[in-house]
Design an enzyme around this catalytic site. Structure first.
Site, short mmCIF file in Angstrom:
data_model
loop_
_atom_site.label_atom_id
_atom_site.label_comp_id
_atom_site.label_asym_id
_atom_site.label_seq_id
_atom_site.Cartn_x
_atom_site.Cartn_y
_atom_site.Cartn_z
N GLU A 163 0.65 4.23 0.81
CA GLU A 163 0.05 5.34 1.57
C GLU A 163 1.14 6.06 2.34
OE1 GLU A 163 -4.05 3.08 2.71
OE2 GLU A 163 -3.04 4.24 4.26
N ARG A 217 0.86 -1.19 0.00
CA ARG A 217 0.00 0.00 0.00
C ARG A 217 0.89 1.24 0.00
NH1 ARG A 217 -5.14 -1.66 2.81
NH2 ARG A 217 -5.65 -3.42 1.46
N SER A 225 -12.08 -5.76 6.96
CA SER A 225 -13.15 -5.12 6.23
C SER A 225 -13.63 -6.14 5.23
CB SER A 225 -12.60 -3.89 5.52
OG SER A 225 -13.55 -2.91 5.43
N GLU A 239 -9.88 -1.25 13.78
CA GLU A 239 -10.43 -2.10 12.74
C GLU A 239 -9.36 -3.06 12.23
OE1 GLU A 239 -11.72 -0.06 9.16
OE2 GLU A 239 -10.95 -1.86 8.18
N ARG A 265 -1.10 -6.35 12.27
CA ARG A 265 -2.03 -5.59 13.09
C ARG A 265 -2.74 -6.47 14.09
NH1 ARG A 265 -6.10 -1.02 10.74
NH2 ARG A 265 -4.22 -0.17 9.79
N ARG A 279 0.20 2.43 13.10
CA ARG A 279 -0.44 1.19 12.67
C ARG A 279 -0.46 1.00 11.16
NH1 ARG A 279 -6.68 1.79 13.04
NH2 ARG A 279 -6.95 3.66 11.82
N HIS A 280 0.40 1.73 10.44
CA HIS A 280 0.43 1.55 8.99
C HIS A 280 1.81 1.16 8.54
CE1 HIS A 280 -3.33 4.00 8.88
NE2 HIS A 280 -3.59 3.12 7.95
#
Lengths: 541, 414
Positions: free
Chosen positions: A315, A313, A467, A464, A515, A321-322
């Site tokens: 991002e 990813r 998903s 979370e 995570r 947490r990323h």
């Protein structure tokens, strides 16, 4: 006994002794006297360098120590190049215990790392560490042990790998600082197998302490040393356990493990957060999720699939947490009539993983809690499932103002986690029936209520972790929904074509391994659970 | 001259015979309704009748010809307030049924009077006053006879016309009677079906109640089953059992204590009451948690029963309900203090008290079984007294287990 050559290995040390240049600084030739001086200095430097290089050697022998009775029982071993097969049984440190009657008062060989050592004149206490287990060893001057040997032991640099032979003796007073608290090794022979540099960039004792001041960046730069701490050993064994439990639980239910490609041609879902790689004359992308390929597998009649692989990813978020690359545990299954069959399956999977960790990895959890204390993870069986509307209502009652079809922001998610914990006493729950507007275009809308969708999120400790949803398995509806989201149909044409030839109704979801482990153990940063983490600022080691 | 037949001067009922009959209607019946009964027509489909029912407003101007119905308030059911409307509808149904009952009473009296008077000449349509009192009616009818005689003299033709007229009225009254019966029946049927219609979209109650009970496997809260059954009489119930991660060794049987057998619905959003049981190692303190931000946890099954009573009846604590409330309290206190939390001596005395009381009464708080009986049974079971019961208590326990309220509890009482 071979001396280590003061060669490449210790070149760093040698460099420190500045050998004055033969030619003068200004290029002029030095006078004879100066040359001689330079020679002397060079020789001196060489001797010093050699001395420093001699980790294992007892030379220069101090005649005041007397005769060396332990000659041959200690020193530095030649490099193990598989020259010969040595028939020697190396006992695991884990097994050294008073309970193990076979070993008490026996002469055993162990191999481990020198963790700490403390010399006091005629005695030397040192601790041998093997992964999570540590045992204390004692070397005292006696009839069979010479002073030179004790000196040698005290001089071994930390983290060197040593072979130790000694008697296993039971002790009355518990040794608090070690994992094997009821035995001690009285050393007879001591050899260094692989020496370590004396100056360590990261002190393991500091790294293992709860309130250590060791910077996370320092840890991550010297990951090899950082991973040696007992806490990290426990964390990554637990992570392996999560993977194993995931596989075991799904295999029992008839799932098939597949592997999906990570080099893909089209950036799925908008393409904002994908890495581009050059692919011969063109460019390709690194897969953001195995979503499309899982669904294609369902359309290819594999019915129930899961895949464990890297997810990339792009991002630019530097949060706790990323990560830019993490391991995704994804699953997808066809169901008969209602997507709750999928939700119940995933809930059951999680409960089995948590139960497995609670029952079989209790030691690892306890080890981690020593350095990073946290409340034990609570869950209900069967998994608690609330509806999105209920969650919103709970937030309203707690004073938060938010719309019924708004997405949950991160602080709201955390608060909802706290409220659910206060009411049901569980850290894990499922939130069902999310509003349609905040879900991706391939989510199946709820037929009973156009504003909601057949989708769900799962939370651990208020954050979370999964998903998922029922996916649209009809090409026509998919086209309509993607138009509604303003997606260019040509980029997802192959995806839409996958459902042209009949597809079972299906749904699924994906979790991030790091995570899940982070939240299960109550750690504060995801880099603690990724062996060699990748984030926008770090791509090495 | 045909004397127009009696306009029954009654403020609830007027029968206006219309000659000649209009094409569609047999009667025009003007009935007094309170203003907001208008809601009724928009919700239920009344069977097509030949009675055109006109409504007057609260003040009731009843003179003159039948009035056309004023605009009927169409209530938008799909507005979010279905719950409030349904509650209103239910209340209005009650009043309507009451009124229909009194209406029928009046019709009955009219009929009897008519029949009486028919047999004795001259017949007369007997007006009845409010109470439907036939004595008063006959008095009034005497008056009417006198009027008639005065008007008609001894004219037999007139008398016979009047007789015929009254027969007409009689048959119409019979017809009316039948129609009112049908109305009553359809209203009752509609009352039964209406709540189901509302439930499909959302619960009929204003607020969904969720009870989260934590209990220990060593002290199973059996009265929860009865509580769920009791709640099911007032709305839809979703009951589930969970096992907490910290609980060890919960027998499989107990995992199903509260489950599909007790639930009446399987959707969280469609349920009026959600009862969730979590098996946890809490020991003897069965705990109820409802709203953690505003309430403390509530301990003991007896208090859970009190909570259930209060959410079902907002007036539970009021002065009107004092007798019921105190009777409940006595036995709930006994269950909690003497049986569950008491020592051996207190338990024995509690059992003796029960024995004495149950000699005089079938169940603890009256002739019918109630949630209080369930709480005491559960307390006896958890205090390990259930097996060795004797005498009246044993008979009572057996009687309890046969009731609907205790449905599903039997297998756990071993």
């Amino acid at each position: 006994m071979k001396r280590l050559k003061s060669g490449e290995k210790f070149s760093k040390m040698a460099d420190k002794e500045q050998v004055p240049p033969v030619d003068g600084v200004d290029g002029a030739k030095l006078s004879k006297g100066a040359l001689k001086k330079a020679e002397k200095a060079a020789k001196k430097a060489e001797i010093i360098a050699e001395k420093k290089a001699q980790v294992g050697d007892t030379a220069p022998a101090d005649p005041a120590d007397g005769e060396d009775v332990s000659q041959g029982h200690y020193g530095e071993q030649p490099l193990i190049q598989s020259k010969e097969k040595v028939d020697r049984n190396l006992i695991k440190v884990k097994e050294l215990s008073k309970e193990n009657g076979k070993l008490v008062d026996q002469l055993v060989w162990i191999r481990g790392r020198l963790f700490t050592s403390r010399a006091k004149g005629k005695q030397c206490f040192f601790v041998i560490r093997q992964q999570q287990y540590t045992v204390q060893a004692l070397l005292a001057v006696s009839g069979s042990v010479s002073k030179q040997m004790v000196k040698f032991a005290a001089a071994i640099s930390k983290e060197s790998i040593v072979d130790v032979q000694g008697y296993v003796r039971a002790v009355e007073a518990k040794i608090e600082g070690c994992s094997q608290q009821d035995v001690e090794l009285h050393v007879e022979q001591l050899f260094v197998v692989s020496a370590s540099e004396p100056r360590l960039p990261l002190l393991l004792e500091d790294a293992s302490r709860a309130d250590s001041g060791v910077n996370q960046d320092t840890r991550l730069d010297n990951r090899i040393l950082d991973l040696r701490t007992t806490t990290n050993q426990a964390i990554f064994r637990l992570e392996a356990g999560v993977c194993k439990l995931f596989r075991d639980s799904l295999d029992k239910q008839g799932f098939v493990e597949i592997h999906t490609p990570k080099i893909i041609s089209a950036a799925s879902e908008g393409g904002a957060n994908v890495f581009t790689v050059s692919y011969f004359k063109n460019s390709a992308y690194l897969a953001q999720s195995p979503q499309f390929y899982k669904q294609m597998a369902i359309a290819s009649d594999f019915n129930k699939v899961y895949t464990i692989g890297s997810v990339f990813r792009a991002e630019d978020s530097n949060t706790h947490r990323h990560l830019t690359e993490f391991i995704g545990l994804d699953l997808e299954m066809a169901f008969n009539y209602h997507y709750h069959e999928v939700t119940d399956q995933i809930g059951q999977l999680f409960v089995e993983i948590f139960k497995g960790l609670r029952d079989h990895y209790a030691d690892e959890i306890a080890t981690v809690n020593k350095q990073y204390p946290a409340e034990p993870f609570k869950f209900l069986e069967p998994a608690l499932r609330l509806e999105y509307r209920e969650g919103v209502r709970m937030l309203h009652e707690a004073g938060i103002e938010m719309g019924d079809e708004e997405d949950l922001s991160t602080p709201n998610e955390k608060l909802l986690g706290k409220l659910v914990r206060a009411k049901y006493d569980t850290d894990f729950f499922i939130l069902d029936k999310y509003p349609l507007a905040v879900r991706p275009f391939y989510t199946m809308p709820d037929p009973n209520n156009a504003k909601y969708s057949n989708s769900y999120d799962m939370f651990m400790r208020g954050e979370e972790i999964l998903s998922g949803a029922q996916r649209i398995h009809d090409s026509a509806l998919l086209v309509e929904r993607s138009k509604h989201h303003g997606i260019n149909l040509s980029t997802i044409q192959s995806y839409i074509d996958a459902f042209k030839y009949g597809c079972y109704p299906h749904g699924g979801g994906g979790i991030g391994l790091e995570r899940v482990v982070m939240l299960y153990l109550g750690l504060d940063n995801i880099r603690k659970t990724s062996m060699f983490p990748r984030d926008p600022k770090r791509i090495t080691p | 001259m045909l004397h127009k037949s009696a306009v029954l001067d009654h403020d609830a009922l007027k029968v206006l015979p219309v000659y000649p009959l209009p094409v569609v209607y047999d009667y025009v019946l003007e009935v007094f309704y309170p203003g907001d009964i208008y809601l009724l027509e928009t919700v239920y489909q009344l069977p097509p009748t030949n009675v055109r029912v006109t409504r007057t407003t609260g003040t009731g101007s009843s003179q003159g010809a039948a009035m056309t119905s004023s605009s009927v308030k169409k209530v938008d059911i799909s507005s979010g307030d279905a719950a409030a409307i349904s509650a209103q509808i239910l209340a209005k149904q009650q009043t309507l049924l009451g009124k229909l009952k009194s209406l029928r009473g009046q019709l009955d009296s009219i009929e009897t009077v008519l029949r009486k008077e028919k047999s004795t000449a001259p017949p007369v349509a007997a007006p009845s006053d409010k109470g439907g009192n036939s004595v008063a009616a006959s008095e009034a009818s005497k008056k009417f006879t006198q009027c008639l005689e005065l008007a008609a003299g001894n004219n037999d033709t007139v008398k016979s016309l009047i007789i015929g007229e009254s027969e007409n009225v009689l048959s119409r009254l019979k017809y009316l009677h039948r129609k009112v019966d049908e109305l009553e029946q359809s209203a009752r049927a509609a009352a039964k079906s209406a709540p189901k219609v509302a439930k499909k979209t959302s619960s009929t109650r204003a607020k969904q109640e969720e009870l989260v009970v934590s209990a220990d496997a060593k002290y199973p809260p059996l009265s929860l089953i009865a509580a769920a059954n009791f709640l099911a009489e007032h709305g839809s119930v979703l009951a589930t059992s969970y096992v907490h991660s910290s609980a060890r060794q919960v027998p499989d049987k107990l995992r199903r204590l509260l489950g599909e057998d007790v639930s009446t619905t399987d959707s969280r959003s469609g349920a009026d009451f959600i009862v969730s049981l979590i098996w946890k190692d809490v020991g003897i303190d069965t705990t109820l948690m409802v709203e953690p931000t505003r309430q403390n946890p509530i301990l003991a099954e007896a208090n859970i029963a009190r909570y259930v009573f209060r959410i079902l009846n907002a007036n539970y604590d009021s002065v009107e309900n004092l007798v019921q409330f105190t009777a409940n309290d006595k036995w709930l206190n006994l269950a909690a203090r003497s049986l569950v939390y008491g020592n051996a001596k207190e338990r024995q005395s509690a059992v003796r008290q029960l024995n004495a009381h149950l000699g005089q009464q079938a169940f603890l708080t009256g002739p019918d079984v109630s949630l209080v009986d369930a709480v005491v049974v559960s307390a006896l079971f958890n205090a390990k007294e259930y097996a060795g019961l004797g005498g009246n208590v044993k008979k009572w326990a057996h009687a309890c287990s046969q009731t609907d309220l205790f449905a599903g509890m039997k297998e756990f009482l071993v």
